[in-house]
Scaffold this motif. Structure first.
Motif, PDB file in Angstrom:
ATOM      1  N   LEU A 173     -41.414  41.037  12.772  1.00 13.73           N
ATOM      2  CA  LEU A 173     -40.025  40.656  12.997  1.00 13.73           C
ATOM      3  C   LEU A 173     -39.838  39.932  14.323  1.00 13.73           C
ATOM      4  O   LEU A 173     -39.048  38.979  14.425  1.00 13.73           O
ATOM      5  CB  LEU A 173     -39.136  41.907  12.930  1.00 13.73           C
ATOM      6  N   VAL A 174     -40.563  40.340  15.351  1.00 11.49           N
ATOM      7  CA  VAL A 174     -40.407  39.690  16.651  1.00 11.49           C
ATOM      8  C   VAL A 174     -40.881  38.242  16.588  1.00 11.49           C
ATOM      9  O   VAL A 174     -40.330  37.362  17.261  1.00 11.49           O
ATOM     10  CB  VAL A 174     -41.152  40.467  17.758  1.00 11.49           C
ATOM     11  N   LYS A 175     -41.874  37.978  15.739  1.00  8.71           N
ATOM     12  CA  LYS A 175     -42.348  36.600  15.599  1.00  8.71           C
ATOM     13  C   LYS A 175     -41.283  35.720  14.945  1.00  8.71           C
ATOM     14  O   LYS A 175     -41.169  34.524  15.252  1.00  8.71           O
ATOM     15  CB  LYS A 175     -43.655  36.565  14.801  1.00  8.71           C
ATOM     16  N   GLU A 176     -40.499  36.309  14.059  1.00 12.23           N
ATOM     17  CA  GLU A 176     -39.385  35.570  13.466  1.00 12.23           C
ATOM     18  C   GLU A 176     -38.351  35.216  14.532  1.00 12.23           C
ATOM     19  O   GLU A 176     -37.764  34.128  14.519  1.00 12.23           O
ATOM     20  CB  GLU A 176     -38.727  36.392  12.355  1.00 12.23           C
ATOM     21  N   VAL A 177     -38.132  36.140  15.454  1.00 10.81           N
ATOM     22  CA  VAL A 177     -37.197  35.886  16.553  1.00 10.81           C
ATOM     23  C   VAL A 177     -37.725  34.747  17.427  1.00 10.81           C
ATOM     24  O   VAL A 177     -36.982  33.837  17.815  1.00 10.81           O
ATOM     25  CB  VAL A 177     -36.979  37.159  17.399  1.00 10.81           C
ATOM     26  N   VAL A 178     -39.019  34.792  17.753  1.00  8.19           N
ATOM     27  CA  VAL A 178     -39.637  33.731  18.549  1.00  8.19           C
ATOM     28  C   VAL A 178     -39.489  32.384  17.841  1.00  8.19           C
ATOM     29  O   VAL A 178     -39.139  31.374  18.449  1.00  8.19           O
ATOM     30  CB  VAL A 178     -41.122  34.054  18.823  1.00  8.19           C
ATOM     31  N   VAL A 217     -44.837  28.613  24.656  1.00 15.96           N
ATOM     32  CA  VAL A 217     -45.680  29.080  23.558  1.00 15.96           C
ATOM     33  C   VAL A 217     -45.827  30.589  23.697  1.00 15.96           C
ATOM     34  O   VAL A 217     -45.943  31.105  24.817  1.00 15.96           O
ATOM     35  CB  VAL A 217     -47.076  28.424  23.590  1.00 15.96           C
ATOM     36  N   CYS A 218     -45.829  31.307  22.578  1.00 11.08           N
ATOM     37  CA  CYS A 218     -46.026  32.752  22.604  1.00 11.08           C
ATOM     38  C   CYS A 218     -47.338  33.088  21.890  1.00 11.08           C
ATOM     39  O   CYS A 218     -47.553  32.666  20.749  1.00 11.08           O
ATOM     40  CB  CYS A 218     -44.855  33.458  21.918  1.00 11.08           C
ATOM     41  N   CYS A 219     -48.214  33.798  22.573  1.00  7.02           N
ATOM     42  CA  CYS A 219     -49.545  34.125  22.032  1.00  7.02           C
ATOM     43  C   CYS A 219     -49.635  35.598  21.650  1.00  7.02           C
ATOM     44  O   CYS A 219     -49.080  36.463  22.347  1.00  7.02           O
ATOM     45  CB  CYS A 219     -50.626  33.779  23.056  1.00  7.02           C
ATOM     46  N   TRP A 220     -50.359  35.870  20.558  1.00  8.27           N
ATOM     47  CA  TRP A 220     -50.415  37.219  20.000  1.00  8.27           C
ATOM     48  C   TRP A 220     -51.840  37.647  19.682  1.00  8.27           C
ATOM     49  O   TRP A 220     -52.676  36.821  19.309  1.00  8.27           O
ATOM     50  CB  TRP A 220     -49.602  37.282  18.702  1.00  8.27           C
ATOM     51  N   ASP A 221     -52.087  38.962  19.789  1.00  7.81           N
ATOM     52  CA  ASP A 221     -53.306  39.548  19.248  1.00  7.81           C
ATOM     53  C   ASP A 221     -53.174  39.575  17.721  1.00  7.81           C
ATOM     54  O   ASP A 221     -52.064  39.735  17.191  1.00  7.81           O
ATOM     55  CB  ASP A 221     -53.506  40.977  19.762  1.00  7.81           C
ATOM     56  N   MET A 222     -54.303  39.442  17.041  1.00  4.57           N
ATOM     57  CA  MET A 222     -54.283  39.387  15.574  1.00  4.57           C
ATOM     58  C   MET A 222     -55.157  40.488  14.982  1.00  4.57           C
ATOM     59  O   MET A 222     -56.019  40.244  14.151  1.00  4.57           O
ATOM     60  CB  MET A 222     -54.767  38.009  15.106  1.00  4.57           C
ATOM     61  N   VAL A 235     -46.564  32.869  26.990  1.00  2.99           N
ATOM     62  CA  VAL A 235     -46.101  34.256  26.953  1.00  2.99           C
ATOM     63  C   VAL A 235     -47.121  35.140  26.239  1.00  2.99           C
ATOM     64  O   VAL A 235     -47.549  34.827  25.119  1.00  2.99           O
ATOM     65  CB  VAL A 235     -44.740  34.354  26.235  1.00  2.99           C
ATOM     66  N   ASP A 236     -47.513  36.223  26.882  1.00  4.86           N
ATOM     67  CA  ASP A 236     -48.371  37.236  26.270  1.00  4.86           C
ATOM     68  C   ASP A 236     -47.472  38.147  25.441  1.00  4.86           C
ATOM     69  O   ASP A 236     -46.923  39.135  25.929  1.00  4.86           O
ATOM     70  CB  ASP A 236     -49.086  38.021  27.379  1.00  4.86           C
ATOM     71  N   GLY A 237     -47.299  37.783  24.166  1.00  3.25           N
ATOM     72  CA  GLY A 237     -46.294  38.431  23.329  1.00  3.25           C
ATOM     73  C   GLY A 237     -46.452  39.927  23.206  1.00  3.25           C
ATOM     74  O   GLY A 237     -45.482  40.684  23.348  1.00  3.25           O
TER      75      GLY A 237
END
Length: 306
Positions: free
Chosen positions: A113-118, A78-83, A27-29
């Motif tokens: 917060l969305v990462k906590e949900v994930v 898996v959820c991937c994020w820009d940093m 997932v492109d978070g």
């Protein structure tokens, strides 16, 4: 939706029904979160908890996320994020994405917060400083294509360069649950391009969204025509004598930027991501998710995890 796309989606559904192996959903978070924010901030109205915390983007993110899970039935997620905005590409080209506006004020507190949900879903959050989410997705897709059929969920067409017989790119279209599902066959049918040629077209035409110019004066139509005719940027450069004087002059004037733009467009698939494949197994602890939903006052979403 085109007839060809409908047929491809039907084919994918039939293939998945008969597939007994693993299916990895990458997932492109950030793509989902930004899409959800703007889709759920009608007229400036933003959903908030009773304590005033903005949660509209997270609310929409969960709906998009769960729709994809139900549709593609992954065994692993898996959820991937820009940093952050600084990556190896901004080192290569200072103007890379420099045209992007700052994130809306109400979206900023939703990033963490969305990462906590994930996490509440038991899904790993992956992000590496200095790289983009696309690079993490590309790395994991290539690394685990033999472990599972990979489905990449995003709205970013740059990811089409990853498509192969074991990697399917799912592009979100307008309206929840509306997808364009790209296999090598459908990419060729729709755009008359191979995955590698997607990079070449971007090298020639540039990308206004990412703020790199390509060859000035060459737009998408001309770039597409050149790559179709000569196969690649290298093929174009090997046949400069056969081009019109105008096109040749434009390419020769921007040769260095052409090479740089092609490099910027290419997803890096060797990111130092540490992830145990088994840790991405889709196995939801409902009580854990319910607890997080109650905290965010997402009562209407409880049915999605029943």
């Amino acid at each position: 939706m085109t007839k060809g796309n409908e047929q491809m989606e039907l084919q994918m559904e039939l293939e998945m029904d008969g597939e007994k192996g693993n299916r990895l959903l990458l997932v492109d978070g950030m793509a989902l979160l930004f899409r959800a924010f703007f889709a759920n901030s009608y007229g400036g109205s933003v959903r908030r908890t009773s304590t005033g915390v903005p949660v509209n983007a997270i609310y929409g993110f969960v709906k998009y996320f769960m729709d994809a899970v139900q549709r593609f039935q992954p065994t692993h997620v898996v959820c991937c994020w820009d940093m952050g905005s600084q990556t190896f590409r901004t080192t290569q080209f200072e103007g890379y994405k420099a045209n992007r506006p700052s994130a809306p004020e109400d979206l900023v507190p939703q990033f963490d917060l969305v990462k906590e949900v994930v996490e509440s879903f038991g899904v790993p959050n992956v992000g590496i400083v200095g790289y983009e989410a696309d690079d993490c997705i590309g790395t994991l897709a290539k690394r685990h294509r033999d472990d599972a059929h990979v489905f990449v969920l995003s709205g970013d067409h740059d990811l089409l360069q990853l498509v192969d017989d074991r990697i399917t790119v799912v592009i979100m279209k307008k309206g929840q649950g509306n997808y364009a599902i790209y296999t090598p066959e459908f990419l060729l049918e729709e755009r008359q391009l191979t995955p590698q040629q997607v990079i070449c077209v971007k090298g020639l035409m540039g990308d206004t969204s990412d703020n790199y110019p390509g060859v000035r004066g060459i737009g998408e139509k001309t770039a597409h025509k050149l790559i179709q005719e000569f196969g690649s940027v290298d093929g174009v450069l090997s046949n400069l004598d056969s081009l019109s004087k105008t096109i040749r002059a434009k390419i020769e004037a921007d040769l260095d930027m052409l090479h740089l733009s092609r490099e910027l467009a290419c997803i890096h698939c060797e990111v130092p991501v540490e992830l145990d494949f088994s840790a991405s197994s889709w196995a939801v602890n409902r009580a854990q998710v319910v607890s997080k939903f109650e905290e965010l006052e997402f009562r209407s979403l409880m049915a999605l995890i029943s």
